[in-house]
Write a protein that holds these residues in place. Structure first.
Motif, PDB file in Angstrom:
ATOM      1  N   LEU A   1      -2.442  13.587 -39.076  1.00 52.25           N
ATOM      2  CA  LEU A   1      -2.826  13.633 -40.480  1.00 52.25           C
ATOM      3  C   LEU A   1      -3.287  15.032 -40.871  1.00 52.25           C
ATOM      4  CD1 LEU A   1      -3.345  12.190 -43.149  1.00 52.25           C
ATOM      5  CD2 LEU A   1      -5.594  11.519 -42.270  1.00 52.25           C
ATOM      6  N   THR A   2      -4.092  15.650 -40.019  1.00 53.47           N
ATOM      7  CA  THR A   2      -4.555  17.021 -40.283  1.00 53.47           C
ATOM      8  C   THR A   2      -3.378  17.983 -40.400  1.00 53.47           C
ATOM      9  OG1 THR A   2      -6.627  16.597 -39.116  1.00 53.47           O
ATOM     10  CG2 THR A   2      -5.994  18.895 -39.399  1.00 53.47           C
ATOM     11  N   ASP A   3      -2.381  17.807 -39.558  1.00 56.05           N
ATOM     12  CA  ASP A   3      -1.196  18.668 -39.605  1.00 56.05           C
ATOM     13  C   ASP A   3      -0.463  18.527 -40.937  1.00 56.05           C
ATOM     14  OD1 ASP A   3      -1.805  19.419 -37.033  1.00 56.05           O
ATOM     15  OD2 ASP A   3      -0.348  18.082 -36.084  1.00 56.05           O
ATOM     16  N   LEU A   4      -0.481  17.308 -41.499  1.00 55.45           N
ATOM     17  CA  LEU A   4       0.214  17.075 -42.768  1.00 55.45           C
ATOM     18  C   LEU A   4      -0.591  17.597 -43.961  1.00 55.45           C
ATOM     19  CD1 LEU A   4       1.562  13.442 -42.178  1.00 55.45           C
ATOM     20  CD2 LEU A   4       2.884  15.557 -42.204  1.00 55.45           C
TER      21      LEU A   4
ATOM     22  N   PRO B   1     -13.200  18.566 -38.708  1.00 56.31           N
ATOM     23  CA  PRO B   1     -11.966  17.845 -38.413  1.00 56.31           C
ATOM     24  C   PRO B   1     -11.126  18.612 -37.401  1.00 56.31           C
ATOM     25  CG  PRO B   1     -11.759  18.987 -40.500  1.00 56.31           C
ATOM     26  CD  PRO B   1     -13.172  19.212 -40.026  1.00 56.31           C
ATOM     27  N   PRO B   2     -10.085  17.990 -36.865  1.00 60.06           N
ATOM     28  CA  PRO B   2      -9.193  18.719 -35.961  1.00 60.06           C
ATOM     29  C   PRO B   2      -8.591  19.949 -36.650  1.00 60.06           C
ATOM     30  CG  PRO B   2      -8.725  16.364 -35.907  1.00 60.06           C
ATOM     31  CD  PRO B   2      -9.674  16.582 -37.035  1.00 60.06           C
TER      32      PRO B   2
ATOM     33  N   ASP C   1      -2.403   9.065 -36.455  1.00 62.30           N
ATOM     34  CA  ASP C   1      -3.656   9.520 -35.866  1.00 62.30           C
ATOM     35  C   ASP C   1      -4.205  10.728 -36.626  1.00 62.30           C
ATOM     36  OD1 ASP C   1      -2.714  12.025 -34.744  1.00 62.30           O
ATOM     37  OD2 ASP C   1      -1.822  10.888 -33.113  1.00 62.30           O
ATOM     38  N   ARG C   2      -5.477  11.029 -36.336  1.00 65.24           N
ATOM     39  CA  ARG C   2      -6.198  12.032 -37.119  1.00 65.24           C
ATOM     40  C   ARG C   2      -5.583  13.421 -36.981  1.00 65.24           C
ATOM     41  NH1 ARG C   2     -12.518  13.708 -36.684  1.00 65.24           N
ATOM     42  NH2 ARG C   2     -12.849  14.267 -38.864  1.00 65.24           N
TER      43      ARG C   2
ATOM     44  N   PRO D   1      -3.529   5.244 -46.507  1.00 66.36           N
ATOM     45  CA  PRO D   1      -4.686   4.349 -46.611  1.00 66.36           C
ATOM     46  C   PRO D   1      -5.170   3.760 -45.289  1.00 66.36           C
ATOM     47  CG  PRO D   1      -2.702   3.200 -47.273  1.00 66.36           C
ATOM     48  CD  PRO D   1      -2.283   4.607 -46.963  1.00 66.36           C
ATOM     49  N   SER D   2      -4.686   4.293 -44.171  1.00 64.27           N
ATOM     50  CA  SER D   2      -5.152   3.870 -42.848  1.00 64.27           C
ATOM     51  C   SER D   2      -4.903   2.381 -42.611  1.00 64.27           C
ATOM     52  CB  SER D   2      -6.648   4.185 -42.688  1.00 64.27           C
ATOM     53  OG  SER D   2      -7.050   4.043 -41.353  1.00 64.27           O
TER      54      SER D   2
END
Length: 645
Positions: A503-506, A416-417, A499-500, A468-469
């Motif tokens: 989301l990764t940051d969260l 993932p990022p 965006d992905r 839930p996108s």
């Protein structure tokens, strides 16, 4: 219809207006033309993608159309007019989209389906003359979805034979495709009962069912809510998918001569998508060893542009076939693939893609193999083998195909990022942040109820953020259904699509990730674990609900994180909410580097290549599947021609 949701909604509203005028004028021929335009393919997509104003307009349109249809074709004075809509002709139902009317009304937010009227009693229904049966069936089917229980087997038996096709089409298009069904426990149970009944009725010698393309994809997706959907999808294949292309002119038995080529079905294999993330290195290895590509899509050019770079290279042969818009188009695509005389056709997955699923029901190559990217059986009698990771497979009984196992998960993992900033919250913060990034279709009532119980037991200490996108419009639509599972005052927040990277940051701020059941995560779990978040999962009996447990074991995490039931899941999560020191201890083993090193298998392409080689040597499956074959134990694999390296 257009691809612009607002314009499409307007065009369909105009069709409804023409329908009303035809009704007033008593002109059924014009009314039928208007109906075909109103219920043309794409209506459900417009309801899903359009904003609230488009959905409101379509709600009115559908309510007007429903009223007009019930009176114009199914009223007491409409002698015999029902035959135009309920009887199947050479090309199926005259307006196949009408079978999905109740689900469309539900999706549009209409209150009409909340009061569908009295259910049909099979015993009384059986005694009614044909005209009365037809009118009664239409009044029920056009207004009823999974929120009302039905006795499908009883109704099928009671129905006049000529009406059974419409009854089955309604079950597939409305009842089993009811939106937000998984969020309502009674609807979920009603659908389970109906799927079981469908499997019993259509599992053996029932005649073929004519259906609109798309019905089966919706019903197939709904089957993911079951722990064991094999009987249902096999009945779907036998009664609908298998006969469909033959009826459209595609010969079910093909040429007996085959070449040596292998091809990969590339529908839904766009770069960076779920299927590419789960099978990308494998399919690239197949391409590098000479495999060809096949795209069967309504928009071949767009699908081709979305493929990973390797498949778009000048040295790679990709067969593009415009398909999926009609049975005739699919039959032509099937014939074109068969004309290639392939030795093997590899499907990275067989599930939601319309062309993909229908073509998988046909014999297009000597040997046909699924890579099982979604962990579910195709149900197709023409799919010979499925490749499954040893960590995920049980006794193989969930699959219609012969299982060939490979070491590990059998699925690819992509990194993932990387979070752009380190965590800001203290690891032992008083407030515990629970997270889920499961897509909307994996959220079901029992899981949401379990989340509510976890929040309740925390005494206000835990909060839940789930992603839930879905876009803002869809979030607005489903939020009331989700809220019904949480007590007032519960701190649960639905976050619309982001965006992905964001989301990764969260995710780095989360304290505990909650997996879903019966359809668990893969990529979502990897993202959470790479962010340092412990995961609680439930291990079931099927491949798609054993992924979480397999991942945690590969990482050497405690078995205590793997629950065997929802009740145990609540206990495990609640204990972790209350124990910050244990969460911190678990996080210490969850560095991004360690997670990816443990889960990305460098031997996966080679192992799957060996499994495909074994399948080719074994040849087409001639009998019911037996116990899983361990590719590593099959001496024949060593002598078989190697396709991937």
């Amino acid at each position: 219809m257009t691809m612009d949701p607002k314009r499409d909604a307007m065009d369909r509203a105009l069709a409804a207006s023409r329908l009303q005028k035809a009704w007033i004028a008593g002109d059924r021929a014009s009314g039928l033309d208007a109906l075909r335009e109103l219920y043309a393919p794409g209506l459900r997509a417009v309801l899903n993608l359009g904003d609230e104003s488009a959905r409101r307009a379509l709600r009115t349109t559908l309510e007007v159309a429903t009223s007009a249809v019930l009176q114009f074709w199914f009223g007491e004075s409409a002698a015999g007019a029902w035959r135009e809509l309920l009887l199947e002709g050479p090309n199926g139902l005259a307006v196949p989209g009408l079978a999905g009317n109740a689900a469309l009304l539900r999706l549009a937010g209409s209150a009409v389906v909340d009061t569908p009227g009295s259910a049909l009693d099979p015993a009384l229904f059986a005694q009614a003359p044909l005209d009365r049966q037809a009118r009664s069936l239409a009044h029920v089917c056009l207004l009823t979805d999974a929120n009302s229980p039905i006795d499908y087997a009883g109704l099928h038996q009671a129905c006049a034979p000529e009406l059974r096709g419409f009854l089955a089409s309604w079950l597939l298009a409305s009842y089993l495709a009811s939106p937000e069904h998984q969020l309502d426990a009674s609807a979920l149970e009603n659908q389970r009962i109906a799927r079981d009944a469908f499997a019993r009725v259509h599992g053996c010698d029932a005649p073929p069912i004519g259906a609109q393309i798309g019905f089966t994809s919706l019903a197939y997706r709904a089957a993911l809510d079951e722990s064991s959907p094999r009987a249902f999808v096999e009945a779907l294949d036998r009664s609908v998918i298998g006969p469909a292309l033959a009826a459209a002119g595609f010969a079910p038995n093909g040429s007996s001569s085959h070449g040596a080529d292998v091809a990969v079905m590339l529908e839904a294999a766009g770069a960076g998508g779920k299927i590419d993330r789960r099978t990308g290195r494998v399919t690239e290895s197949l391409r590098g060893a000479g495999a060809r590509g096949v795209i069967a899509s309504e928009d071949v050019e767009r699908s081709y542009k979305n493929l990973p770079d390797g498949w778009r290279s000048e040295s790679t042969d990709v067969l593009g076939l415009p398909a999926a818009s009609s049975f005739q188009g699919l039959a032509a695509s099937a014939a074109a693939i068969r004309a290639e005389n392939l030795d093997a056709l590899v499907y990275p997955h067989v599930s939601l893609g319309i062309a993909n699923r229908w073509l998988a029901g046909q014999r297009l190559a000597r040997v046909q193999i699924s890579l099982g990217a979604d962990g579910m059986t195709s149900g197709s009698s023409q799919m010979d083998y499925i490749v499954v990771g040893e960590d995920l497979v049980g006794d193989g009984s969930e699959f219609s195909e012969q299982v060939i196992t490979v070491p590990g998960l059998g699925l690819d993992i992509t990194a993932p990022p990387t979070p752009r900033e380190p965590r800001e919250r203290a690891l032992d913060a008083e407030q515990v942040l629970l997270m889920s990034t499961a897509t909307h279709d994996k959220l079901c009532g029992p899981v949401l109820d379990a989340w509510n119980e976890i929040l309740k037991r925390s005494g206000g200490r835990a909060i839940l953020h789930f992603f839930p996108s879905v876009d803002d419009s869809s979030a607005h639509r489903i939020e009331p259904h989700l809220a019904a599972h949480f007590e007032e005052g519960s701190d649960a927040l639905l976050v619309p699509f982001i965006d992905r990277q964001e989301l990764t940051d969260l995710l780095v701020e989360g304290d505990l990730y909650l997996d879903t059941y019966p359809y668990g995560g893969l990529g979502a779990l990897v993202e959470a674990l790479c962010a340092g978040m412990p995961v609680v999962t439930i291990e079931g009996d099927c491949a798609r609900n054993r992924v979480g447990a397999a991942i945690l074991r590969r990482l050497g995490l405690p078995e205590g994180l793997i629950a065997k039931s929802l009740a145990e899941y609540v206990e495990v999560a609640s204990a972790l909410v209350a124990d910050a020191s244990l969460r911190i201890q678990l996080r210490a083993n969850l560095t991004r580097e360690r997670v990816l090193a443990a889960l990305i298998d460098p031997e996966l392409p080679r192992n799957v290549g060996d499994a495909i080689a074994l399948a080719r040597q074994l040849g087409p499956r001639q009998s019911a599947p037996g116990a899983p074959l361990r590719c590593a134990d099959a001496a024949a694999a060593a002598q078989a021609p190697r396709l991937a390296s």
